[in-house]
Enzyme design. Structure first.
Site, PDB file in Angstrom:
ATOM      1  N   SER A  78       0.831  -1.199   0.000  1.00  0.00           N
ATOM      2  CA  SER A  78       0.000   0.000   0.000  1.00  0.00           C
ATOM      3  C   SER A  78       0.871   1.257   0.000  1.00  0.00           C
ATOM      4  CB  SER A  78      -0.964  -0.052   1.186  1.00  0.00           C
ATOM      5  OG  SER A  78      -1.979   0.917   1.064  1.00  0.00           O
ATOM      6  N   ASP A 203      -8.870  -7.472  -3.287  1.00  0.00           N
ATOM      7  CA  ASP A 203      -8.578  -6.154  -2.720  1.00  0.00           C
ATOM      8  C   ASP A 203      -9.789  -5.232  -2.832  1.00  0.00           C
ATOM      9  OD1 ASP A 203      -7.445  -3.721  -1.911  1.00  0.00           O
ATOM     10  OD2 ASP A 203      -5.529  -4.197  -2.874  1.00  0.00           O
ATOM     11  N   HIS A 232      -6.329  -6.564   0.732  1.00  0.00           N
ATOM     12  CA  HIS A 232      -5.421  -5.426   0.563  1.00  0.00           C
ATOM     13  C   HIS A 232      -4.102  -5.576   1.311  1.00  0.00           C
ATOM     14  CE1 HIS A 232      -4.155  -1.367  -0.198  1.00  0.00           C
ATOM     15  NE2 HIS A 232      -4.056  -1.118   1.092  1.00  0.00           N
TER      16      HIS A 232
END
Length: 251
Positions: A78, A203, A232
């Site tokens: 991320s 995700d 995610h």
């Protein structure tokens, strides 16, 4: 440090180095693994001024300088995946593996605001449940439901690890500013090093069909793969798969 090549692991927004706790032992036989906590996050260096991806990347560069490392293999999830791209842009990466990397959006557009709203919802839900968190996280069902936006199988975390993740989130001082950033990933072509983007199949924050498409346009030389059965933060769902993908990317 040993004679193994250095590997830097960078966590996501409102998390900490704890995000890599299961993955690190799987890579330590081949790499000198470095897993710092980002500035403005629980356990990381304090920030002065406004938080931004550029500022956090500056802090990470100084961390490498202090260790005497010019270049390292970098893997990030991320926010950490975005920072890995920026380190490559600055000539500090030997390779990059971005696990659902952030930043592949048009600032202010629905693809950013939607993901930002989901992350804010996770933060608000965690804050509201904080008083009962240690007890609630003993339930596998609660762990799975409370983490459904970031993991497909949140129940795979131990109660202690789930409570630690929630505590990291609540004590991140840079989180809201980072979620409101007007930054985005700039085009990177040609590549300064090999780049792999690994997109979790399930995700809900940065779906491949949206953010992965933008990544293909902005970083056209990158390799793209899918991580089956993961959300995610894929280190929660399948740490062994994450370790394997990172090692293959660095190789």
């Amino acid at each position: 440090m040993t004679e193994h090549p250095p590997l830097l692991l960078l966590h996501g927004v409102m998390m900490s180095a704890n995000a890599w706790s299961v993955v690190v032992p799987m890579l330590s036989d081949r790499y000198d693994v470095l897993a710092p906590t980002a500035a403005g996050h629980r356990g990381g260096p304090a920030l002065t001024g406004r938080a931004s991806v550029a500022v956090l990347t500056d802090h990470t560069e100084r961390y490498l300088d202090e260790l005497g490392l010019d270049t390292v293999h970098v893997a990030g999830n991320s926010l950490g995946g975005w920072m890995a791209v920026e380190l490559a842009r600055r000539g500090r990466a030997r390779s990059v593996c971005g696990l659902s990397p952030a930043g592949f959006w048009t600032p202010g557009s629905p693809d950013q605001t939607r993901s930002r709203s989901r992350l804010r919802f996770v933060r608000n839900l965690t804050r509201a449940s904080a008083p009962v968190m240690p007890v609630a996280m003993r339930s596998a069902t609660v762990r799975r439901l409370s983490m459904r936006d970031i993991a497909a199988h949140g129940d795979r975390l131990t109660p202690q690890a789930a409570t630690t993740a929630a505590t990291d989130l609540l004590h991140c001082t840079a989180g809201l500013e980072l979620l409101a950033t007007t930054e985005s990933v700039a085009p990177l072509d040609p590549l300064p090093c090999p780049v792999t983007f690994a997109w979790p199949e399930l995700d809900r924050i940065f779906p491949q069909q949206v953010n992965g498409t933008t990544a293909q346009q902005l970083v056209p030389g990158a390799k793209h793969i899918v991580l089956p059965g993961t959300g995610h933060v894929p280190m929660i769902d399948d740490p062994a798969l994450c370790a394997r993908v990172i090692a293959e990317s660095a190789a």
